[in-house]
Every structure is written in C-alpha cells, then in structure tokens.
Scaffold this motif. Structure first.
Motif: not given
Length: 156
Positions: A108-109, A111, A140-142, A144-146
């Motif tokens: 989940t982290k 990037t 540092r673009f996440n 997982y969230e995207s």
C-alpha cells in the motif's frame, strides 16, 4: 550479447535492445547503458505492469519502472525541448515514458517518481531522466491508491 542482471541472472540480449543514456540517470551518472527487462510469462498473461530498467554496466543496478499511463491516465509532463536534445530529434510517437518506483514490503506504500521520468526515444534507443516542470507531480506518488481509484471508477 550476454549480460548479468540483478533479477534475471545471465540473459542473452539483442544489441537492438540496448538503450544509451548519454548523461546517465540521476545518482548513477557513470552508467550509460541499460535495457528494459520484464517477466515474459506475466506479460503474456497481461499482468506485467512493472518492468526493470537494468544497467548493463552494473549488474546490481536495476530499477523497477512503470508506464505512467497505467497509474495516472492523464500524465502529461511539461518538458522543455532543450532537455530532449540528448534523445536526438524524436517525434512524440517515438517517445516512451517510464517512472521509477519504490516498492517496500507494504504494497500500500508503493510509490512512483512522477517528477523525474525516464524518457526513451525508441527509434534512436537513447534515453534521459528529466526533471519536469509540473509542480503537481510529486516525487513519491502513491501507486496503490491511484490503482484502487481507477479500479473503483472502472467498476461504476
């Protein structure tokens, strides 16, 4: 040619797969030759989203990379033409963008560095890592969230 890689062991590589980065990449300016490696089995299954930018000068140097459009469909960095000169004179259709990734044990982290993409002229087989002018592109673009948001949108 035979090359030794960090994750794939010794592999046979066609000369036309060698990419030259005339200025190296950030932090590794002395290493100029690279190849993009990926797991062919996963590529056939449609699963290969992560590839490796493997140094041919230093076997221990292999960076996970991803196509930015796979994680941010609207990725469109602003780049000064002057910065593209090491790539020759490419047409836009000849350019491939890749983002370096950081992959910790907690998925989940994960990037991706949207601020400093690798840009490759596929015809000339030349590459450069360029810092883009877009203020809204983080280092540092996440990922997982995207990807989760994209899946939610697709499911609507």
């Amino acid at each position: 040619m035979k090359v030794v890689t960090k994750f794939f062991g010794e592999v046979e590589l066609d000369d036309n797969k060698v990419l030259e980065f005339p200025n190296g990449i950030i932090g590794f300016e002395d290493f100029k030759r690279y190849a993009i490696m990926f797991d062919e089995d996963k590529a056939e299954d449609g699963e290969a989203r992560i590839s490796w930018l493997q140094s041919l000068d230093e076997p221990a140097l292999a960076l996970p990379v991803v196509d930015p459009l796979a994680i941010v469909p609207e990725y469109a960095p602003m780049i000064e033409d002057e910065l593209l000169k090491p790539l020759g004179d490419p047409a836009d259709k000849d350019l491939v963008f890749l983002l370096a990734m950081t992959v910790p044990s907690d998925m989940t982290k994960v990037t991706a560095n949207m601020k400093a993409p690798f840009i490759i002229n596929v015809n000339a087989r030349k590459g450069a890592q360029i810092i883009v002018d877009n203020a809204d592109y983080p280092v540092r673009f996440n990922v997982y969230e995207s990807v989760q948001k994209m899946k939610e949108k697709a499911g609507e």
